[in-house]
Design a protein around this motif. Structure first.
Motif, mmCIF file in Angstrom:
data_model
loop_
_atom_site.group_PDB
_atom_site.id
_atom_site.type_symbol
_atom_site.label_atom_id
_atom_site.label_comp_id
_atom_site.label_asym_id
_atom_site.label_seq_id
_atom_site.Cartn_x
_atom_site.Cartn_y
_atom_site.Cartn_z
ATOM 1 N N PHE A 34 0.755 -1.102 0.004
ATOM 2 C CA PHE A 34 0.032 -0.096 0.035
ATOM 3 C C PHE A 34 0.880 1.201 0.011
ATOM 4 N N PRO A 35 1.551 1.588 -1.054
ATOM 5 C CA PRO A 35 2.457 2.709 -1.189
ATOM 6 C C PRO A 35 1.907 3.912 -0.836
ATOM 7 N N LYS A 36 0.518 4.187 -1.053
ATOM 8 C CA LYS A 36 0.079 5.606 -0.767
ATOM 9 C C LYS A 36 -0.149 5.834 0.644
ATOM 10 N N THR A 37 -0.306 4.673 1.618
ATOM 11 C CA THR A 37 -0.161 4.942 3.041
ATOM 12 C C THR A 37 1.125 5.085 3.513
ATOM 13 N N SER A 38 2.308 4.888 2.769
ATOM 14 C CA SER A 38 3.492 5.167 3.428
ATOM 15 C C SER A 38 4.025 6.710 3.431
ATOM 16 N N ASN A 39 4.380 7.000 4.564
ATOM 17 C CA ASN A 39 4.768 8.294 5.030
ATOM 18 C C ASN A 39 6.174 8.357 5.122
ATOM 19 N N PRO A 40 7.184 9.584 4.421
ATOM 20 C CA PRO A 40 8.498 9.508 4.597
ATOM 21 C C PRO A 40 8.651 9.790 6.248
ATOM 22 N N TYR A 41 8.047 10.692 6.808
ATOM 23 C CA TYR A 41 8.440 11.066 8.260
ATOM 24 C C TYR A 41 8.370 9.707 8.958
ATOM 25 N N ALA A 42 7.514 8.722 8.850
ATOM 26 C CA ALA A 42 7.264 7.316 9.684
ATOM 27 C C ALA A 42 8.359 6.530 9.317
ATOM 28 N N VAL A 43 8.828 6.596 7.945
ATOM 29 C CA VAL A 43 9.802 5.856 7.482
ATOM 30 C C VAL A 43 11.224 5.992 8.264
ATOM 31 N N LEU A 44 11.517 7.265 8.223
ATOM 32 C CA LEU A 44 12.537 7.794 8.641
ATOM 33 C C LEU A 44 12.480 7.757 10.316
ATOM 34 N N SER A 45 11.310 8.152 10.848
ATOM 35 C CA SER A 45 11.664 7.775 12.488
ATOM 36 C C SER A 45 11.675 6.341 13.034
ATOM 37 N N LEU A 46 11.024 5.343 12.127
ATOM 38 C CA LEU A 46 11.571 4.253 12.329
ATOM 39 C C LEU A 46 12.734 3.519 12.194
#
Length: 201
Positions: free
Chosen positions: A67-79
């Motif tokens: 589900f690429p549309k639900t991907s958030n760059p801030y969430a990815v970077l934070s994780l």
């Protein structure tokens, strides 16, 4: 199609996060059933790190791909960054705890030492993924490119553009999103009897 190096790293992170949960749970269970003390805080923290890391891999490896549309760059970077810091703190704190023990032997001590080794490997794996993320971001144009790398789609409102009145010609000038230069849309020409408007295509 090139080989995706992130896939085996994500599998490694998910697998050994489960191993960390099992080892830390074993040590914590021994403390709860055989002693009057609570499990050491480094063990409890590594148990949390294992759960957090496993859930992070599920989001980064499955949700972002399916589900690429639900991907958030801030969430990815934070994780990525929080997992890196958590595993560093986890293996460092447990190493210090074990080094201060008067003696350490048996299966419980072996499980705790295995925790240190696996947590160190997981820290290195998250360091590698952060480095790969930074490399892709730099190659694709900084943070804007990083947003595209993780599948985050930004939707901008497309309007007719901003208009302003030219003080010299008295004409209406439009700004187009596709054309950075001003586009003349109409020009007012002065005649003896008044004003007339000449449209430009």
């Amino acid at each position: 199609m090139g080989f995706n190096i992130l896939l085996p790293i994500r599998v490694f992170q998910a697998t050994f996060s489960i191993v960390i949960i099992g080892l830390s749970g074993f040590v914590a269970h021994w403390y709860n059933t055989n002693t009057a003390y609570l499990p050491p805080s480094p063990i409890s923290f590594l148990l949390f790190c294992g759960v957090y890391s496993f859930l992070s891999v599920l989001y980064l490896g499955l949700v972002c791909k399916l589900f690429p549309k639900t991907s958030n760059p801030y969430a990815v970077l934070s994780l990525e960054i929080t997992n890196l810091l958590f595993w560093f703190a986890g293996f460092a704190s447990l190493s210090v705890f074990l080094s201060k023990l008067l003696f350490c032997r048996g299966s419980v001590c072996g499980a705790a030492r295995a925790d240190v080794g696996i947590a160190t490997c997981l820290f290195v794996s998250w360091l590698v993924t952060v480095a790969l993320l930074a490399r892709d971001a730099i190659r694709s144009g900084g943070f804007e490119g990083f947003k595209n790398q993780v599948g985050f789609l930004r939707h901008r409102r497309s309007g007719s553009g901003s208009h302003h009145r030219s003080p010299s010609m008295g004409s209406t000038v439009g700004m187009s999103a596709k054309h950075p230069m001003p586009l003349p849309t109409a020009m007012t020409m002065k005649k003896e009897g008044g004003y007339s408007q000449v449209s430009l295509a």
